[in-house]
Structure formats: C-alpha cells, structure tokens
Design a protein around this motif. Structure first.
Motif, PDB file in Angstrom:
ATOM      1  N   VAL A 106       0.837  -1.204   0.000  1.00 31.13           N
ATOM      2  CA  VAL A 106       0.000   0.000   0.000  1.00 31.13           C
ATOM      3  C   VAL A 106       0.870   1.250   0.000  1.00 31.13           C
ATOM      4  N   ARG A 107       1.906   1.250   0.836  1.00 31.56           N
ATOM      5  CA  ARG A 107       2.784   2.423   0.889  1.00 31.56           C
ATOM      6  C   ARG A 107       3.559   2.585  -0.407  1.00 31.56           C
ATOM      7  N   ALA A 108       4.008   1.472  -0.980  1.00 37.74           N
ATOM      8  CA  ALA A 108       4.776   1.536  -2.221  1.00 37.74           C
ATOM      9  C   ALA A 108       3.956   2.108  -3.363  1.00 37.74           C
ATOM     10  N   HIS A 109       2.652   1.833  -3.357  1.00 34.82           N
ATOM     11  CA  HIS A 109       1.782   2.298  -4.432  1.00 34.82           C
ATOM     12  C   HIS A 109       1.121   3.636  -4.105  1.00 34.82           C
ATOM     13  N   GLY A 110       1.390   4.215  -2.927  1.00 38.23           N
ATOM     14  CA  GLY A 110       0.843   5.521  -2.570  1.00 38.23           C
ATOM     15  C   GLY A 110      -0.651   5.535  -2.375  1.00 38.23           C
ATOM     16  N   VAL A 111      -1.206   4.383  -1.995  1.00 38.77           N
ATOM     17  CA  VAL A 111      -2.655   4.282  -1.804  1.00 38.77           C
ATOM     18  C   VAL A 111      -3.027   4.808  -0.419  1.00 38.77           C
ATOM     19  N   ALA A 112      -4.189   5.450  -0.313  1.00 36.18           N
ATOM     20  CA  ALA A 112      -4.741   5.847   0.980  1.00 36.18           C
ATOM     21  C   ALA A 112      -5.597   4.696   1.485  1.00 36.18           C
ATOM     22  N   ALA A 113      -5.295   4.197   2.687  1.00 34.34           N
ATOM     23  CA  ALA A 113      -5.986   3.003   3.175  1.00 34.34           C
ATOM     24  C   ALA A 113      -6.688   3.264   4.501  1.00 34.34           C
ATOM     25  N   LEU A 114      -7.903   2.747   4.604  1.00 34.73           N
ATOM     26  CA  LEU A 114      -8.667   2.750   5.856  1.00 34.73           C
ATOM     27  C   LEU A 114      -8.938   1.292   6.194  1.00 34.73           C
ATOM     28  N   ILE A 115      -8.390   0.835   7.314  1.00 32.39           N
ATOM     29  CA  ILE A 115      -8.453  -0.581   7.664  1.00 32.39           C
ATOM     30  C   ILE A 115      -9.157  -0.750   8.998  1.00 32.39           C
ATOM     31  N   ALA A 116     -10.328  -1.377   8.971  1.00 35.98           N
ATOM     32  CA  ALA A 116     -11.059  -1.681  10.197  1.00 35.98           C
ATOM     33  C   ALA A 116     -10.475  -2.936  10.824  1.00 35.98           C
ATOM     34  N   THR A 117     -10.186  -2.865  12.115  1.00 36.26           N
ATOM     35  CA  THR A 117      -9.617  -4.016  12.801  1.00 36.26           C
ATOM     36  C   THR A 117      -9.945  -3.952  14.282  1.00 36.26           C
ATOM     37  N   HIS A 118     -10.010  -5.128  14.918  1.00 32.24           N
ATOM     38  CA  HIS A 118     -10.135  -5.200  16.366  1.00 32.24           C
ATOM     39  C   HIS A 118      -8.768  -5.428  17.022  1.00 32.24           C
ATOM     40  N   ASN A 119      -7.751  -5.610  16.193  1.00 37.01           N
ATOM     41  CA  ASN A 119      -6.430  -5.960  16.680  1.00 37.01           C
ATOM     42  C   ASN A 119      -5.612  -4.685  16.937  1.00 37.01           C
ATOM     43  N   MET A 120      -5.474  -4.307  18.219  1.00 38.19           N
ATOM     44  CA  MET A 120      -4.775  -3.069  18.542  1.00 38.19           C
ATOM     45  C   MET A 120      -3.280  -3.155  18.229  1.00 38.19           C
ATOM     46  N   GLU A 121      -2.699  -4.347  18.277  1.00 36.52           N
ATOM     47  CA  GLU A 121      -1.286  -4.471  17.917  1.00 36.52           C
ATOM     48  C   GLU A 121      -1.071  -4.093  16.456  1.00 36.52           C
ATOM     49  N   LEU A 122      -1.968  -4.566  15.586  1.00 36.81           N
ATOM     50  CA  LEU A 122      -1.874  -4.189  14.180  1.00 36.81           C
ATOM     51  C   LEU A 122      -2.181  -2.708  14.002  1.00 36.81           C
ATOM     52  N   ALA A 123      -3.187  -2.228  14.717  1.00 36.60           N
ATOM     53  CA  ALA A 123      -3.594  -0.825  14.583  1.00 36.60           C
ATOM     54  C   ALA A 123      -2.441   0.123  14.915  1.00 36.60           C
ATOM     55  N   ARG A 124      -1.663  -0.225  15.926  1.00 37.58           N
ATOM     56  CA  ARG A 124      -0.562   0.655  16.348  1.00 37.58           C
ATOM     57  C   ARG A 124       0.561   0.714  15.316  1.00 37.58           C
ATOM     58  N   ARG A 125       0.571  -0.201  14.382  1.00 32.79           N
ATOM     59  CA  ARG A 125       1.587  -0.179  13.330  1.00 32.79           C
ATOM     60  C   ARG A 125       1.178   0.700  12.150  1.00 32.79           C
ATOM     61  N   MET A 126      -0.028   1.208  12.189  1.00 30.40           N
ATOM     62  CA  MET A 126      -0.493   2.091  11.119  1.00 30.40           C
ATOM     63  C   MET A 126      -0.154   3.545  11.465  1.00 30.40           C
ATOM     64  N   ASP A 127      -0.426   4.455  10.555  1.00 30.11           N
ATOM     65  CA  ASP A 127       0.000   5.844  10.728  1.00 30.11           C
ATOM     66  C   ASP A 127      -0.793   6.569  11.799  1.00 30.11           C
ATOM     67  N   ARG A 128      -2.046   6.243  11.939  1.00 28.94           N
ATOM     68  CA  ARG A 128      -2.871   6.796  13.008  1.00 28.94           C
ATOM     69  C   ARG A 128      -4.091   5.912  13.215  1.00 28.94           C
ATOM     70  N   ILE A 129      -4.731   6.111  14.368  1.00 31.71           N
ATOM     71  CA  ILE A 129      -5.887   5.299  14.737  1.00 31.71           C
ATOM     72  C   ILE A 129      -7.072   6.218  14.978  1.00 31.71           C
ATOM     73  N   VAL A 130      -8.218   5.848  14.419  1.00 32.14           N
ATOM     74  CA  VAL A 130      -9.455   6.591  14.684  1.00 32.14           C
ATOM     75  C   VAL A 130     -10.515   5.617  15.177  1.00 32.14           C
ATOM     76  N   THR A 131     -11.524   6.180  15.819  1.00 29.57           N
ATOM     77  CA  THR A 131     -12.651   5.373  16.266  1.00 29.57           C
ATOM     78  C   THR A 131     -13.933   6.141  16.001  1.00 29.57           C
ATOM     79  N   LEU A 132     -15.065   5.519  16.300  1.00 28.35           N
ATOM     80  CA  LEU A 132     -16.360   6.171  16.147  1.00 28.35           C
ATOM     81  C   LEU A 132     -16.952   6.413  17.526  1.00 28.35           C
ATOM     82  N   ARG A 133     -17.380   7.647  17.755  1.00 28.40           N
ATOM     83  CA  ARG A 133     -17.991   8.003  19.027  1.00 28.40           C
ATOM     84  C   ARG A 133     -19.164   8.939  18.750  1.00 28.40           C
TER      85      ARG A 133
END
Length: 233
Positions: free
Chosen positions: A197-224
């Motif tokens: 994804v980074r190599a191709h310059g794509v903007a990605a939104l990834i839904a996950t319950h795995n906080m370990e994976l989430a912390r490896r992304m550029d930022r984390i958002v939630t819904l409130r």
C-alpha cells in the motif's frame, strides 16, 4: 481537471450522516462524520461492534449514499453523480478487501487478479502482466496458476488484496482483512499489505479489532456518537 482536484486528498468525508429507519424508529449511525485520507497513509479504524464501522466503510466506498454530507474522491463529489458515474468511480478509484477473501473458485490466482482489470477494459496481456507483478509483490509468484482451493488461508487473502489493488485505486478500504487468519499468518499478510500500500501511494482505511496491528499504522481513529475521532496514544 483543475489543480484543486489534482491536489485534493484521495478520500474526504465531510459531515456525513447516515440513518436507518425501522418502522417508526430512526437510528442515526453516522452523525456528521468527518475523515480525510492522504495518499500513502494507512489509518486504522478501531471501534466496538455496532458503532458503525461497516456503515462508514460502505459510505466511503460508495456502496451506500449518505443522508447528508459529502463523500469526495480526489475532490470529486460522488453524491453529484448518477448511479452509473458512482459505479465507475468505485471501480476505478476504490479497492475493497474483506475478512473472507471471496475469490472466484473456478479461476486461478492470476485470473482472479486479471478479471477486475478486464472488466475495466484493460487488454488481457496488460492485465496478466499487472496480476503477475502484484502477486509477486505478495510472494505468490510460484502460485499464479493455482486455484483458490489449492491455496492456504493466508495465500488466498494475499490474492484478494492483490485483486483489490489491480485497478490502481486511490483508496483501499479493508474490513478486518486478517480477522480470519491465525496470528502468524495474520502478521505476514499484514506486513505485505503495509509494504504494498505504501509503495503504491494508496490511501488506506483498515477496520480491525487488533490493537497491535492498529498501532503499526500511521494513526488510529474510532467512532464516538456517530463521529470519527482520533485515538490518542
């Protein structure tokens, strides 16, 4: 195309509202949600079930229309387009990855990645070359001619991600893409996803319950309360 569109982010949600009506009751799932994704940025969407993650992904992916607000792809307001125009925009600008791979069982790994390109009008030879390139990026150069039934779970999901990137989308939307895999396979698939994804310059939104994976992304958002908010820390 003007300069404003050229420099606009791949995805921008502006004040998005989405309601569902059941009998006399109205449930407002999204209440003025705002979100901007930039090219090459990978954003984790982490929120409890029932808070609207799937709704947000569906609206962002033009699978559902918002009741209010705007969805802009590279500055283009999808709400101003007829259904055919939305379909073309979704096909050309957005890639989808789901928890289950949804590969076509009667086609090889290569053919699964070729098919969306050929639907978009790409010549067969070019589609084949693109499929081979993407599958090699995901470590599957030796599995090009294998049917899904002959692939492991992790291999199937890597084919599904390659398929989602086949038409060079500006935006990748993923709903628990590694949720159906064991821990080791999940990490390997996720590593491949991040790199590609980074190599191709794509903007990605990834839904996950795995906080370990989430912390490896550029930022984390939630819904409130129907809004997209940052997760600190």
């Amino acid at each position: 195309m003007n300069d404003t569109v050229n420099t606009a982010p791949p995805l921008h949600l502006d004040g998005v509202v989405r309601r569902y009506i059941s009998g006399e009751e109205t449930l407002e799932v999204l209440s003025g949600a705002d979100l901007t994704l930039h090219g090459g940025e990978i954003v984790a969407l982490v929120a409890p079930s029932g808070t609207g993650k799937s709704t947000l992904l569906h609206v962002a992916g033009l699978l559902e229309k918002p009741d209010a607000g705007c969805v802009l792809l590279a500055g283009q307001d999808a709400g101003a387009l007829p259904d055919g125009g939305r379909t073309e925009l979704r096909r050309d600008r957005i890639g989808f990855v789901y928890q289950f791979h949804h590969l076509l069982a009667e086609f090889t790994a290569r053919e699964n990645v070729m098919i969306p390109q050929m639907i978009a009008g790409v010549p067969r030879s070019q589609a084949r070359a693109r499929a081979d390139e993407l599958l090699a990026d995901f470590g599957l150069a030796h599995r090009l001619d294998h049917l899904p039934g002959k692939l492991s779970g992790g291999e199937k999901q890597r084919v599904a991600i390659a398929r989602a990137l086949a038409n060079r989308p500006h935006v990748l939307l993923a709903d628990e893409p590694t949720g159906n895999l064991d821990v080791n396979t999940s990490d390997a698939v996720f590593d491949a996803l991040l790199v590609t994804v980074r190599a191709h310059g794509v903007a990605a939104l990834i839904a996950t319950h795995n906080m370990e994976l989430a912390r490896r992304m550029d930022r984390i958002v939630t819904l409130r309360d129907g809004k997209v908010v940052p997760v600190e820390g």
